[in-house]
Design a protein around this motif. Structure first.
Motif, PDB file in Angstrom:
ATOM      1  N   TYR A 250      -8.688  76.694   6.722  1.00 57.77           N
ATOM      2  CA  TYR A 250      -7.353  77.277   6.929  1.00 57.77           C
ATOM      3  C   TYR A 250      -6.251  76.361   6.399  1.00 57.77           C
ATOM      4  O   TYR A 250      -5.179  76.819   6.028  1.00 57.77           O
ATOM      5  CB  TYR A 250      -7.136  77.535   8.421  1.00 57.77           C
ATOM      6  N   ASP A 251      -6.528  75.060   6.363  1.00 52.87           N
ATOM      7  CA  ASP A 251      -5.531  74.074   5.926  1.00 52.87           C
ATOM      8  C   ASP A 251      -5.623  73.913   4.409  1.00 52.87           C
ATOM      9  O   ASP A 251      -6.530  73.264   3.893  1.00 52.87           O
ATOM     10  CB  ASP A 251      -5.793  72.739   6.631  1.00 52.87           C
ATOM     11  N   HIS A 252      -4.676  74.491   3.672  1.00 53.47           N
ATOM     12  CA  HIS A 252      -4.741  74.452   2.207  1.00 53.47           C
ATOM     13  C   HIS A 252      -4.590  73.041   1.670  1.00 53.47           C
ATOM     14  O   HIS A 252      -5.104  72.720   0.586  1.00 53.47           O
ATOM     15  CB  HIS A 252      -3.690  75.379   1.594  1.00 53.47           C
ATOM     16  N   HIS A 253      -3.911  72.163   2.402  1.00 51.30           N
ATOM     17  CA  HIS A 253      -3.799  70.771   1.959  1.00 51.30           C
ATOM     18  C   HIS A 253      -5.170  70.092   1.979  1.00 51.30           C
ATOM     19  O   HIS A 253      -5.529  69.363   1.037  1.00 51.30           O
ATOM     20  CB  HIS A 253      -2.827  70.010   2.862  1.00 51.30           C
TER      21      HIS A 253
ATOM     22  N   LYS B  35      -1.599  78.497   0.075  1.00 49.91           N
ATOM     23  CA  LYS B  35      -1.685  78.786   1.506  1.00 49.91           C
ATOM     24  C   LYS B  35      -2.116  80.229   1.753  1.00 49.91           C
ATOM     25  O   LYS B  35      -2.903  80.506   2.663  1.00 49.91           O
ATOM     26  CB  LYS B  35      -0.337  78.530   2.177  1.00 49.91           C
TER      27      LYS B  35
ATOM     28  N   ASP C 241       1.684  82.975  10.836  1.00 47.69           N
ATOM     29  CA  ASP C 241       1.727  82.652   9.413  1.00 47.69           C
ATOM     30  C   ASP C 241       1.629  83.890   8.534  1.00 47.69           C
ATOM     31  O   ASP C 241       2.035  83.875   7.366  1.00 47.69           O
ATOM     32  CB  ASP C 241       0.598  81.678   9.056  1.00 47.69           C
TER      33      ASP C 241
END
Length: 446
Positions: free
Chosen positions: A161-164, A181, A32
């Motif tokens: 880590y998961d921006h959602h 993100k 990423d």
């Protein structure tokens, strides 16, 4: 502070040094940030080479001039390696690549300084007559602590880590905040910087249980250090038990560690979403709490060969499950033996090797263990990078394609069996010194 407290501080040091918030997303973090799977493999080789070059010299220095300075150096280097990761500018490939190179060098150096020195410091701080009895208890306590540490780091690291998930959490709290993100992928790194600072503080509280050797000059120090390396290396080469432990440690550790390194890719392969990665780590860590007592018991009721035999069966079963992945949670459940086997392997190697090595060369011998396993891991990582490129070329796909990764996994169980057979044959054909040489003069089993 009593020297016996070093054992407690050793447990805290290992937890803070190893339970890192980015581990649940380790592989995909590299990807990423803009790197390829080939660059990821090459960077791990850089880490392994750094560790290999510094591993044994650092252990020899620890044996001669004190274990505490090397452990403190590991804490300082961990702070630096995490600071470099926190400085990563996502999307700027060339800068990210070179910062990762620097990070891997610092990380490898930190691993080399810690490897051998921390364990020798703690082991020699225990009462000499009770070491064989107390050390498995310390290692069992460490296993439980590591399990809890991985629960916290796995859940926290994967969630942030998961921006959602972060955006949803903000909205649930009534905050109209959208987490980008590029921001979210840095959060596990900043958390690791915090634990690195805590780790350094722990090392500064440790005490030196042995009186360091003071050499007359710098060159005399260099000469004596290399002489102790050659002496310990010769003892390992001549001693059947020590040589066998290192040889089979190489075979087991390299393939298990490689799978753990690419585990997040396996999660994607079986269709698990990123937000669940922490749950997987939590489940494995909770199993570690349950099995800590089993590790200690296994060393009492079975000998080293019996323990390595059943561990080999467990590793092969896990690799077969990875080679034929089942979709969803069934695929994860079937590879649990691979996650658990690393804990047992480290426990067995530590217990059996510390029993047969003398105090004055303990850190050096333990560093040889780190040298051989890291070297094997680096070689196998390099082979993995070559394998994915070769498979991708044959399939007409990019090396980063999930189908290529799945195809590559099919060869892993047979690689493990093949190297295990070769190691067994080599050990059977080797000629070793007599049993009297297995313990250096003046030192019995401790």
């Amino acid at each position: 502070m009593s020297e016996h407290s070093n054992a407690r501080l050793f447990v805290w040091f290992r937890i803070l040094f190893n339970c890192r918030f980015y581990y649940p997303v380790f592989t995909i973090l590299f990807l990423d940030l803009g790197l390829s799977i080939g660059e990821f493999a090459a960077l791990n080789v850089v880490w392994a080479l750094t560790s290999v070059v510094l591993e044994v010299p650092s252990g020899a220095l620890a044996d001669r001039f004190g274990r505490r300075p090397l452990v403190v150096a590991a804490g300082v280097l961990m702070v630096l390696e995490m600071a470099v990761l926190c400085a990563m500018p996502p999307g700027r490939h060339d800068i990210v690549l070179w910062l990762f190179v620097l990070n891997r060098v610092l990380s490898g150096a930190a691993e080399a300084c810690a490897s051998g020195a921390d364990e020798a410091l703690a082991y020699d701080s225990l009462p000499e007559a009770e070491r064989s009895k107390l050390w498995p208890q310390v290692m069992a306590r460490l296993s439980r602590g590591m399990a809890l540490g991985f629960v916290v780091s796995s859940i926290t690291g994967s969630v942030v880590y998961d921006h959602h998930s972060l955006t949803a959490a903000m909205q649930f709290l009534g905050l109209n905040v959208v987490v980008a993100k590029n921001v979210a992928i840095k959060l596990p790194l900043f958390l690791c910087l915090g634990t690195a600072l805590a780790c350094l503080m722990v090392t500064l509280r440790m005490t030196e249980p042995r009186v360091p050797v003071v050499a007359a000059s710098f060159w005399q120090s260099v000469g004596e250090t290399w002489a102790s390396i050659l002496k310990t290396g010769g003892w390992i080469w001549r001693t059947r038990a020590a040589f066998a432990l290192l040889l089979f440690g190489v075979v087991f550790d390299s393939v298990i560690r490689l799978f753990l390194t690419v585990a997040s890719n396996f999660y994607r392969l079986v269709g698990i979403e990123e937000a669940w990665y922490g749950v997987i780590g939590t489940g494995v860590s909770l199993l570690g709490l349950v099995t800590a007592g089993l590790m200690e018991k296994s060393t009492r009721v079975m000998n080293s060969w019996q323990n390595l035999l059943w561990l080999g069966v467990a590793v092969f079963a896990g690799l077969m499950a990875a080679a034929h992945p089942q979709p969803g949670w069934a695929g994860i459940a079937l590879v649990v033996p691979l996650f658990m086997s690393m804990r047992f392997l480290q426990f067995f190697l530590s217990h059996y090797l510390n029993e047969i090595v003398s105090s004055e060369q303990r850190a050096t011998a333990l560093s040889f263990r780190g040298l051989t396993t890291n070297l094997a891991y680096g070689v196998l990582t390099l082979l993995f990078g070559w394998q994915t490129s070769w498979v991708g070329g044959n399939l007409g796909l990019s090396a980063d394609d999930p189908q290529v990764f799945a195809k590559a996994l099919t060869l892993w169980p047979w690689w493990f069996v093949g190297t295990l057979v070769v190691a067994g044959l080599w050990l059977a054909l080797r000629q070793f010194s007599s049993d009297a040489d297995e313990q250096p003069e003046g030192h019995g089993r401790q």
